[in-house]
Design an enzyme around this catalytic site. Structure first.
Site, mmCIF file in Angstrom:
data_model
loop_
_atom_site.group_PDB
_atom_site.id
_atom_site.type_symbol
_atom_site.label_atom_id
_atom_site.label_comp_id
_atom_site.label_asym_id
_atom_site.label_seq_id
_atom_site.Cartn_x
_atom_site.Cartn_y
_atom_site.Cartn_z
ATOM 1 N N ILE A 53 0.887 -1.164 0.000
ATOM 2 C CA ILE A 53 0.000 0.000 0.000
ATOM 3 C C ILE A 53 0.924 1.212 0.000
ATOM 4 O O ILE A 53 1.631 1.467 0.971
ATOM 5 C CB ILE A 53 -0.990 -0.031 1.186
ATOM 6 C CG1 ILE A 53 -1.986 1.111 1.123
ATOM 7 C CG2 ILE A 53 -0.300 -0.105 2.510
ATOM 8 C CD1 ILE A 53 -3.145 0.970 2.110
ATOM 9 N N ASN A 72 9.685 1.573 10.271
ATOM 10 C CA ASN A 72 8.745 2.509 9.641
ATOM 11 C C ASN A 72 7.698 2.921 10.687
ATOM 12 O O ASN A 72 6.548 2.488 10.665
ATOM 13 C CB ASN A 72 8.099 1.873 8.411
ATOM 14 C CG ASN A 72 7.360 2.874 7.557
ATOM 15 O OD1 ASN A 72 7.035 3.972 7.993
ATOM 16 N ND2 ASN A 72 7.072 2.479 6.329
ATOM 17 N N ILE A 92 1.542 5.366 -1.420
ATOM 18 C CA ILE A 92 1.009 6.627 -1.926
ATOM 19 C C ILE A 92 2.194 7.487 -2.375
ATOM 20 O O ILE A 92 3.195 7.603 -1.646
ATOM 21 C CB ILE A 92 0.211 7.383 -0.833
ATOM 22 C CG1 ILE A 92 -0.911 6.505 -0.266
ATOM 23 C CG2 ILE A 92 -0.322 8.713 -1.374
ATOM 24 C CD1 ILE A 92 -1.975 6.085 -1.240
ATOM 25 N N TYR A 107 -1.251 2.138 11.198
ATOM 26 C CA TYR A 107 -1.993 0.879 11.258
ATOM 27 C C TYR A 107 -2.563 0.635 12.657
ATOM 28 O O TYR A 107 -3.679 0.118 12.789
ATOM 29 C CB TYR A 107 -1.120 -0.292 10.789
ATOM 30 C CG TYR A 107 -0.789 -0.205 9.325
ATOM 31 C CD1 TYR A 107 -1.792 -0.109 8.367
ATOM 32 C CD2 TYR A 107 0.531 -0.185 8.887
ATOM 33 C CE1 TYR A 107 -1.496 -0.001 7.021
ATOM 34 C CE2 TYR A 107 0.837 -0.084 7.537
ATOM 35 C CZ TYR A 107 -0.182 0.012 6.613
ATOM 36 O OH TYR A 107 0.113 0.127 5.280
#
Length: 172
Positions: free
Chosen positions: A96, A135, A98, A142
């Site tokens: 995922i 990260n 962006i 999340y």
């Protein structure tokens, strides 16, 4: 904000490759050696590899568009396409990403919700993903979205063995 969500097809392979390389480099290049970054990108994002992944009936890629521009993408896996054995009731978000200029516009949350909706429509009981242990922004995101750490696995960036935290959300 005009947001669209579209499943990728073979005609999208070159764009998928470009956005995959761009977003991966933007996210991880500063923390990894140029040699390991190059090795990973050549292995993971060559056209033959992406074509093979796209041809797998249990994997799908999707683009998200923001005001008619390709802003990011999502890769999901079910069944035996999952990168870890999690069972038939599990749904994996493998990627995922962006693009930098579209960050902080709610698109990550949008893709995550699309994933949850797809998993629910397929009667999956849990949705999971792996996120690099360093990260911190992604891990915090999340966690805010209801994921909890349930394990870890190795991820190889070239010859550098790194640890991905496995995060899972149980679906109601």
């Amino acid at each position: 904000m005009e947001t669209e969500f579209k499943k990728c097809t073979e005609e999208d392979l070159k764009t998928l490759q470009e956005i995959s390389i761009e977003t991966f480099k933007d996210t991880f290049e500063a923390q990894n050696s140029p040699e390991n970054m190059r090795a990973y990108l050549e292995k993971a994002y060559n056209l033959k590899q992406l074509e093979s992944e796209m041809a797998n009936e249990f994997s799908s890629f999707y683009f998200v568009y923001y005001n008619n521009e390709t802003a990011g993408y999502l890769k999901i896996n079910t069944e035996e396409a999952q990168s870890e054995e999690m069972g038939k009731d599990a749904f994996e978000i493998e990627r995922i990403y962006i693009r930098t200029k579209f960050l902080r516009k709610g698109l990550g949350k949008y893709l995550l919700q699309q994933s949850i909706d797809m998993a629910s429509a397929q009667n999956k009981r849990k949705i999971w993903l792996g996120v690099w242990e360093n990260n911190e922004n992604a891990i915090a995101f999340y966690e805010r979205m209801g994921f909890v750490q349930t394990g870890a696995h190795s991820f190889y960036m070239g010859d550098d063995e790194q640890t991905d935290i496995i995060m899972t959300k149980v679906l109601s």
